[in-house]
Design a protein around this motif. Structure first.
Motif, PDB file in Angstrom:
ATOM      1  N   ASP A   1       0.824  -1.212   0.000  1.00 41.83           N
ATOM      2  CA  ASP A   1       0.000   0.000   0.000  1.00 41.83           C
ATOM      3  C   ASP A   1       0.859   1.263   0.000  1.00 41.83           C
ATOM      4  O   ASP A   1       0.586   2.211  -0.743  1.00 41.83           O
ATOM      5  N   THR A   2       1.899   1.269   0.837  1.00 40.17           N
ATOM      6  CA  THR A   2       2.790   2.432   0.903  1.00 40.17           C
ATOM      7  C   THR A   2       3.454   2.672  -0.445  1.00 40.17           C
ATOM      8  O   THR A   2       3.498   3.807  -0.936  1.00 40.17           O
ATOM      9  N   CYS A   3       3.960   1.613  -1.053  1.00 47.64           N
ATOM     10  CA  CYS A   3       4.636   1.743  -2.342  1.00 47.64           C
ATOM     11  C   CYS A   3       3.680   2.200  -3.440  1.00 47.64           C
ATOM     12  O   CYS A   3       4.028   3.076  -4.243  1.00 47.64           O
ATOM     13  N   LEU A   4       2.487   1.637  -3.490  1.00 47.82           N
ATOM     14  CA  LEU A   4       1.525   2.040  -4.525  1.00 47.82           C
ATOM     15  C   LEU A   4       1.174   3.523  -4.429  1.00 47.82           C
ATOM     16  O   LEU A   4       1.114   4.224  -5.441  1.00 47.82           O
ATOM     17  N   LYS A   5       0.960   4.009  -3.213  1.00 46.40           N
ATOM     18  CA  LYS A   5       0.640   5.429  -3.042  1.00 46.40           C
ATOM     19  C   LYS A   5       1.777   6.309  -3.528  1.00 46.40           C
ATOM     20  O   LYS A   5       1.555   7.310  -4.206  1.00 46.40           O
ATOM     21  N   GLU A   6       3.006   5.939  -3.179  1.00 45.25           N
ATOM     22  CA  GLU A   6       4.167   6.725  -3.602  1.00 45.25           C
ATOM     23  C   GLU A   6       4.388   6.627  -5.117  1.00 45.25           C
ATOM     24  O   GLU A   6       4.744   7.610  -5.753  1.00 45.25           O
ATOM     25  N   LEU A   7       4.194   5.453  -5.686  1.00 46.61           N
ATOM     26  CA  LEU A   7       4.370   5.282  -7.129  1.00 46.61           C
ATOM     27  C   LEU A   7       3.369   6.123  -7.911  1.00 46.61           C
ATOM     28  O   LEU A   7       3.704   6.688  -8.955  1.00 46.61           O
ATOM     29  N   GLN A   8       2.144   6.221  -7.418  1.00 43.44           N
ATOM     30  CA  GLN A   8       1.143   7.058  -8.086  1.00 43.44           C
ATOM     31  C   GLN A   8       1.594   8.509  -8.137  1.00 43.44           C
ATOM     32  O   GLN A   8       1.315   9.220  -9.100  1.00 43.44           O
ATOM     33  N   SER A   9       2.309   8.954  -7.113  1.00 46.97           N
ATOM     34  CA  SER A   9       2.749  10.345  -7.064  1.00 46.97           C
ATOM     35  C   SER A   9       3.834  10.648  -8.100  1.00 46.97           C
ATOM     36  O   SER A   9       4.107  11.809  -8.381  1.00 46.97           O
ATOM     37  N   LEU A  10       4.452   9.614  -8.681  1.00 49.09           N
ATOM     38  CA  LEU A  10       5.446   9.839  -9.730  1.00 49.09           C
ATOM     39  C   LEU A  10       4.801  10.334 -11.020  1.00 49.09           C
ATOM     40  O   LEU A  10       5.475  10.915 -11.867  1.00 49.09           O
ATOM     41  N   SER A  11       3.505  10.068 -11.183  1.00 53.61           N
ATOM     42  CA  SER A  11       2.763  10.466 -12.390  1.00 53.61           C
ATOM     43  C   SER A  11       3.428   9.968 -13.677  1.00 53.61           C
ATOM     44  O   SER A  11       3.545  10.709 -14.651  1.00 53.61           O
ATOM     45  N   LYS A  12       3.872   8.737 -13.647  1.00 56.28           N
ATOM     46  CA  LYS A  12       4.450   8.106 -14.833  1.00 56.28           C
ATOM     47  C   LYS A  12       3.366   7.307 -15.539  1.00 56.28           C
ATOM     48  O   LYS A  12       2.390   6.886 -14.933  1.00 56.28           O
ATOM     49  N   PRO A  13       3.513   7.083 -16.851  1.00 58.20           N
ATOM     50  CA  PRO A  13       2.473   6.367 -17.614  1.00 58.20           C
ATOM     51  C   PRO A  13       2.559   4.849 -17.454  1.00 58.20           C
ATOM     52  O   PRO A  13       2.773   4.125 -18.413  1.00 58.20           O
ATOM     53  N   TYR A  14       2.404   4.396 -16.215  1.00 57.82           N
ATOM     54  CA  TYR A  14       2.486   2.973 -15.920  1.00 57.82           C
ATOM     55  C   TYR A  14       1.372   2.538 -14.998  1.00 57.82           C
ATOM     56  O   TYR A  14       0.921   3.294 -14.144  1.00 57.82           O
ATOM     57  N   LYS A  15       0.962   1.285 -15.175  1.00 59.05           N
ATOM     58  CA  LYS A  15       0.157   0.586 -14.185  1.00 59.05           C
ATOM     59  C   LYS A  15       1.156  -0.300 -13.455  1.00 59.05           C
ATOM     60  O   LYS A  15       2.004  -0.935 -14.080  1.00 59.05           O
ATOM     61  N   TYR A  16       1.055  -0.326 -12.134  1.00 59.77           N
ATOM     62  CA  TYR A  16       2.023  -1.065 -11.339  1.00 59.77           C
ATOM     63  C   TYR A  16       1.402  -2.314 -10.717  1.00 59.77           C
ATOM     64  O   TYR A  16       0.260  -2.291 -10.280  1.00 59.77           O
ATOM     65  N   VAL A  17       2.189  -3.366 -10.675  1.00 55.23           N
ATOM     66  CA  VAL A  17       1.846  -4.596  -9.978  1.00 55.23           C
ATOM     67  C   VAL A  17       2.986  -4.830  -8.986  1.00 55.23           C
ATOM     68  O   VAL A  17       4.158  -4.789  -9.369  1.00 55.23           O
ATOM     69  N   ILE A  18       2.642  -5.055  -7.724  1.00 54.83           N
ATOM     70  CA  ILE A  18       3.663  -5.246  -6.701  1.00 54.83           C
ATOM     71  C   ILE A  18       3.439  -6.579  -6.001  1.00 54.83           C
ATOM     72  O   ILE A  18       2.316  -6.899  -5.616  1.00 54.83           O
ATOM     73  N   THR A  19       4.518  -7.315  -5.835  1.00 58.34           N
ATOM     74  CA  THR A  19       4.474  -8.534  -5.025  1.00 58.34           C
ATOM     75  C   THR A  19       5.438  -8.373  -3.860  1.00 58.34           C
ATOM     76  O   THR A  19       6.453  -7.694  -3.965  1.00 58.34           O
ATOM     77  N   CYS A  20       5.098  -9.002  -2.749  1.00 56.59           N
ATOM     78  CA  CYS A  20       5.941  -8.976  -1.560  1.00 56.59           C
ATOM     79  C   CYS A  20       5.995 -10.394  -1.003  1.00 56.59           C
ATOM     80  O   CYS A  20       4.951 -10.982  -0.723  1.00 56.59           O
ATOM     81  N   VAL A  21       7.199 -10.925  -0.858  1.00 52.89           N
ATOM     82  CA  VAL A  21       7.397 -12.265  -0.331  1.00 52.89           C
ATOM     83  C   VAL A  21       8.252 -12.153   0.925  1.00 52.89           C
ATOM     84  O   VAL A  21       9.298 -11.501   0.905  1.00 52.89           O
ATOM     85  N   MET A  22       7.806 -12.771   2.005  1.00 52.23           N
ATOM     86  CA  MET A  22       8.579 -12.797   3.251  1.00 52.23           C
ATOM     87  C   MET A  22       8.772 -14.235   3.684  1.00 52.23           C
ATOM     88  O   MET A  22       7.883 -15.064   3.524  1.00 52.23           O
ATOM     89  N   MET A  23       9.956 -14.473   4.267  1.00 54.13           N
ATOM     90  CA  MET A  23      10.264 -15.813   4.747  1.00 54.13           C
ATOM     91  C   MET A  23      11.149 -15.711   5.978  1.00 54.13           C
ATOM     92  O   MET A  23      12.051 -14.875   6.034  1.00 54.13           O
ATOM     93  N   GLN A  24      10.854 -16.552   6.934  1.00 53.77           N
ATOM     94  CA  GLN A  24      11.679 -16.598   8.136  1.00 53.77           C
ATOM     95  C   GLN A  24      13.079 -17.093   7.766  1.00 53.77           C
ATOM     96  O   GLN A  24      13.242 -18.009   6.964  1.00 53.77           O
ATOM     97  N   LYS A  25      14.072 -16.460   8.335  1.00 50.89           N
ATOM     98  CA  LYS A  25      15.457 -16.866   8.108  1.00 50.89           C
ATOM     99  C   LYS A  25      15.755 -18.033   9.043  1.00 50.89           C
ATOM    100  O   LYS A  25      15.871 -17.859  10.254  1.00 50.89           O
ATOM    101  N   ASN A  26      15.826 -19.235   8.459  1.00 53.10           N
ATOM    102  CA  ASN A  26      16.054 -20.428   9.272  1.00 53.10           C
ATOM    103  C   ASN A  26      17.053 -21.381   8.631  1.00 53.10           C
ATOM    104  O   ASN A  26      17.101 -22.554   8.982  1.00 53.10           O
ATOM    105  N   GLY A  27      17.816 -20.881   7.660  1.00 59.16           N
ATOM    106  CA  GLY A  27      18.823 -21.708   7.004  1.00 59.16           C
ATOM    107  C   GLY A  27      18.351 -22.358   5.723  1.00 59.16           C
ATOM    108  O   GLY A  27      19.150 -22.907   4.980  1.00 59.16           O
ATOM    109  N   GLY A  28      17.059 -22.307   5.447  1.00 51.12           N
ATOM    110  CA  GLY A  28      16.518 -22.863   4.214  1.00 51.12           C
ATOM    111  C   GLY A  28      16.691 -21.890   3.058  1.00 51.12           C
ATOM    112  O   GLY A  28      16.870 -20.708   3.253  1.00 51.12           O
ATOM    113  N   GLY A  29      16.640 -22.401   1.864  1.00 49.48           N
ATOM    114  CA  GLY A  29      16.763 -21.567   0.674  1.00 49.48           C
ATOM    115  C   GLY A  29      15.451 -20.906   0.309  1.00 49.48           C
ATOM    116  O   GLY A  29      14.377 -21.333   0.725  1.00 49.48           O
ATOM    117  N   MET A  30      15.555 -19.847  -0.472  1.00 47.03           N
ATOM    118  CA  MET A  30      14.365 -19.138  -0.951  1.00 47.03           C
ATOM    119  C   MET A  30      14.557 -18.865  -2.432  1.00 47.03           C
ATOM    120  O   MET A  30      15.557 -18.272  -2.827  1.00 47.03           O
TER     121      MET A  30
END
Length: 120
Positions: free
Chosen positions: A46-75
């Motif tokens: 939400d924070t990023c989308l609001k800020e990206l809109q303020s750039l007034s660039k001719p783009y539609k934005y799609v944002i993904t966010c992935v989080m993972m606990q750091k436990n030694g496994g790969g991502m």
């Protein structure tokens, strides 16, 4: 095919300066908590989308966010897109602290459509 106005190129540097602080302000010094991951992802997006809109660039934005606990496994993440490589773009912003990994990816899809008059 028409040349894009340089001011309309995918604004990767501008996006990085928006996304990096949005992640860091929320997650610096925070311990991984699975019950908060959904809220954290939504807040970052939400924070990023609001800020990206303020750039007034001719783009539609799609944002993904992935989080993972750091436990030694790969991502590993992967994406495939079918788009105009000259106009559309993406940028990936990784973040990690002592307890988690986070990757935010922003895709920009140009809303400028060439007309027959633009073709050479």
């Amino acid at each position: 095919m028409s040349m894009m106005d340089p001011s309309e190129e995918f604004p990767e540097e501008d996006i990085q300066t928006i996304v990096k602080p949005a992640i860091a302000q929320l997650l610096n010094g925070v311990q991984f908590n699975p019950s908060k991951v959904n809220d954290w992802c939504n807040t970052i997006i939400d924070t990023c989308l609001k800020e990206l809109q303020s750039l007034s660039k001719p783009y539609k934005y799609v944002i993904t966010c992935v989080m993972m606990q750091k436990n030694g496994g790969g991502m590993t993440t992967s994406a495939a897109c079918y788009w105009d490589g000259a106009k559309d773009g993406k940028t990936r912003v990784p973040f990690e602290n002592d307890t988690m990994h986070c990757i935010v990816t922003v895709y920009g899809l140009s809303v400028n459509i060439d007309t027959k008059d633009d073709e050479v």
